[in-house]
Write an enzyme that holds these catalytic residues in place. Structure first.
Site, PDB file in Angstrom:
ATOM      1  N   ARG A 147      27.765 -12.777  10.818  1.00 43.91           N
ATOM      2  CA  ARG A 147      28.944 -13.181  11.576  1.00 43.91           C
ATOM      3  C   ARG A 147      29.065 -14.701  11.485  1.00 43.91           C
ATOM      4  NH1 ARG A 147      29.419 -13.353  18.059  1.00 43.91           N
ATOM      5  NH2 ARG A 147      28.440 -15.343  17.585  1.00 43.91           N
ATOM      6  N   TYR A 159      33.503 -20.349  22.212  1.00 48.18           N
ATOM      7  CA  TYR A 159      32.581 -19.228  22.076  1.00 48.18           C
ATOM      8  C   TYR A 159      31.877 -19.205  20.710  1.00 48.18           C
ATOM      9  CZ  TYR A 159      30.892 -14.693  20.966  1.00 48.18           C
ATOM     10  OH  TYR A 159      30.085 -13.691  20.543  1.00 48.18           O
ATOM     11  N   HIS A 211      36.776 -13.083  20.125  1.00 49.44           N
ATOM     12  CA  HIS A 211      36.357 -13.078  21.531  1.00 49.44           C
ATOM     13  C   HIS A 211      37.519 -12.981  22.524  1.00 49.44           C
ATOM     14  CE1 HIS A 211      32.931 -13.793  24.395  1.00 49.44           C
ATOM     15  NE2 HIS A 211      32.382 -13.114  23.427  1.00 49.44           N
ATOM     16  N   GLU A 235      36.510  -9.034  15.074  1.00 50.74           N
ATOM     17  CA  GLU A 235      36.028  -8.469  16.340  1.00 50.74           C
ATOM     18  C   GLU A 235      36.808  -8.993  17.537  1.00 50.74           C
ATOM     19  OE1 GLU A 235      31.862  -9.196  16.779  1.00 50.74           O
ATOM     20  OE2 GLU A 235      31.911  -9.038  18.950  1.00 50.74           O
ATOM     21  N   GLU A 338      24.508  -5.302  15.810  1.00 47.81           N
ATOM     22  CA  GLU A 338      24.360  -6.752  16.004  1.00 47.81           C
ATOM     23  C   GLU A 338      22.907  -7.052  16.390  1.00 47.81           C
ATOM     24  OE1 GLU A 338      26.622  -8.331  19.279  1.00 47.81           O
ATOM     25  OE2 GLU A 338      26.631 -10.357  18.439  1.00 47.81           O
ATOM     26  N   TRP A 401      37.194 -15.452  28.171  1.00 47.43           N
ATOM     27  CA  TRP A 401      36.053 -16.068  27.475  1.00 47.43           C
ATOM     28  C   TRP A 401      35.457 -15.114  26.482  1.00 47.43           C
ATOM     29  CZ3 TRP A 401      30.686 -15.430  26.882  1.00 47.43           C
ATOM     30  CH2 TRP A 401      30.089 -16.469  26.121  1.00 47.43           C
TER      31      TRP A 401
HETATM   32 MG   LIG Z   1      31.431 -10.337  20.448  1.00 51.55          MG
END
Ligand SMILES: [Mg+2]
Length: 401
Positions: A147, A159, A211, A235, A338, A401
């Site tokens: 990522r 983020y 995010h 994502e 992840e 967030w």
């Molecule tokens: Mg995430």
């Protein structure tokens, strides 16, 4: 066999973790993760005050019945606190069943569907050349999926990117405030992936996390411009409370979409799955009711070509990671996991059989989940209240967030 005792252990070896330990009258015990980042003690209290008294004397083998008892028996359904508490009980009961039968939990879930669980690590850069270096460093460690996040010029803290020690911290607030400017981000993100692909080619999977910061039409715009860079997924482009909002994104891009690290239940994503509005669902074993419910969610998603890509940030303890890997190795439509970083202190508090090798995670062959908690060591790390950051847009509005 009967449950003789259940206890809640809160420890903070670098960050807070809540663990449930269930003991039996035959000397076998199981553990489950109940960590809800930033709201840890709410789950600890829910477990200690309301769930533990319901467990004592029950047969630990009755996993499904216990799940239904805690879900339907509470009357108040779903929500992250309830579902994390149920997940902890569920994980601990699967752990006990595996130990009682002397077999790893994945064997009880149908055995292996694959030889290893593909995982992705995080490359977070201050600049694009820094992000490229981080990607290359993970490739050298064997990662096959990465990522990529990068500081956007003009946005101080955001983020998934490195931050200075006091960045965004106001002395009058207990939490950090991040900044956000959608226009700057939308211009920057395609440039980031163009340069990363230019430097490293196409032999590694790249992922990216927005995010929850965009609107559906902004997400469609971005997804379209990222298509040439063949992301594994984009994502959390948009919060998914309004499931039909993903239709608009789908109409505009073929970039694969993932969403759902905050989901608690299949009911949070049934429309996303049925209408094939996403490609990957990110619900986790700890926040979505444990192995029992995550399996049902995955089974529901399988005929719709939706696969799982479970959340696995560092706030999910090694206990959750163990449960996620028994799920991931056995579940046919589990695509990727992840893999967030745990500190050495955390690994020591939670000794585990799971391991990373050559880009894949392996649950190990220990009976049960293959993970435990060193309670003496855990007691040395006192709980410390902490919050997730809060995001504010340039005009001062609170954002996602
Ligand atoms: Mg995430």
């Amino acid at each position: 066999m009967k449950i003789s005792r259940a206890s809640v252990i809160v420890t903070s070896p670098g960050r807070n973790f809540v663990t449930l330990k269930i003991e039996t009258d035959e000397g076998i015990h199981g553990i489950g993760d109940a960590t809800l980042n930033g709201r840890e003690l709410a789950v600890a209290a829910y477990l200690a005050e309301h769930v533990v008294p319901m467990l004592e004397g029950r047969d630990p083998a009755d996993i499904e019945d216990t799940w239904q008892l805690l879900y339907k028996g509470a009357y108040w359904r779903r929500g992250p606190v309830t579902m994390a508490a149920i997940a902890a009980v569920d994980m601990a009961l699967w752990d006990i069943k595996g130990k009682a039968l002397d077999t790893p939990v994945y064997n009880l879930l149908g055995g292996r569907s694959r030889t290893g669980v593909l995982c992705y690590g995080h490359a977070s850069g201050r600049t694009i050349p820094d992000a490229i270096e981080k990607v290359q460093s993970l490739q050298e460690k064997g990662y096959r999926a990465i990522r990529v996040q990068c500081v956007v010029p003009g946005i101080d803290n955001m983020y998934g990117t490195p931050r200075g020690e006091t960045a965004g911290q106001r002395p009058d607030l207990p939490f950090v405030e991040d900044g956000w400017a959608t226009e700057k981000y939308l211009r920057f993100a395609p440039q980031l992936f163009a340069e990363v692909r230019d430097a490293i080619g196409y032999d590694v999977h790249l992922l990216h996390d927005a995010h929850h910061r965009l609107t559906p039409i902004e997400a469609g715009w971005l997804g379209k411009r990222l298509e040439d860079f063949q992301l594994f997924w984009l994502e959390d482009a948009v919060p998914a409370e309004l499931q039909e909002s993903f239709r608009l994104i789908r109409q505009h891009t073929t970039t694969p979409l993932a969403v759902g690290e905050v989901f608690n239940s299949l009911m949070d994503c049934h429309q996303l799955i049925r209408e094939q509005l996403i490609d990957y669902v990110r619900a986790t074993v700890v926040h979505a009711g444990g192995i029992t419910h995550l399996r049902k969610l995955a089974n529901f998603a399988e005929p719709y070509h939706v696969r799982t890509g479970c959340h696995g940030a560092g706030d999910l303890s090694p206990v959750s990671m163990a449960a996620a890997l028994h799920f991931g190795i056995s579940t046919h439509n589990a695509a990727i996991q992840e893999y967030g970083h745990h500190s050495e202190e955390t690994h020591a508090v939670f000794p585990h059989a799971w391991s990373f090798s050559d880009g894949y995670l392996h649950p190990g062959e220990a009976p049960g989940l293959g993970v435990d908690i060193d309670e003496e060591l855990a007691s040395r790390y006192e709980y410390s209240r902490s919050y997730l950051p809060v995001s504010r847009k340039v005009d001062g509005t609170v954002g996602s967030w």
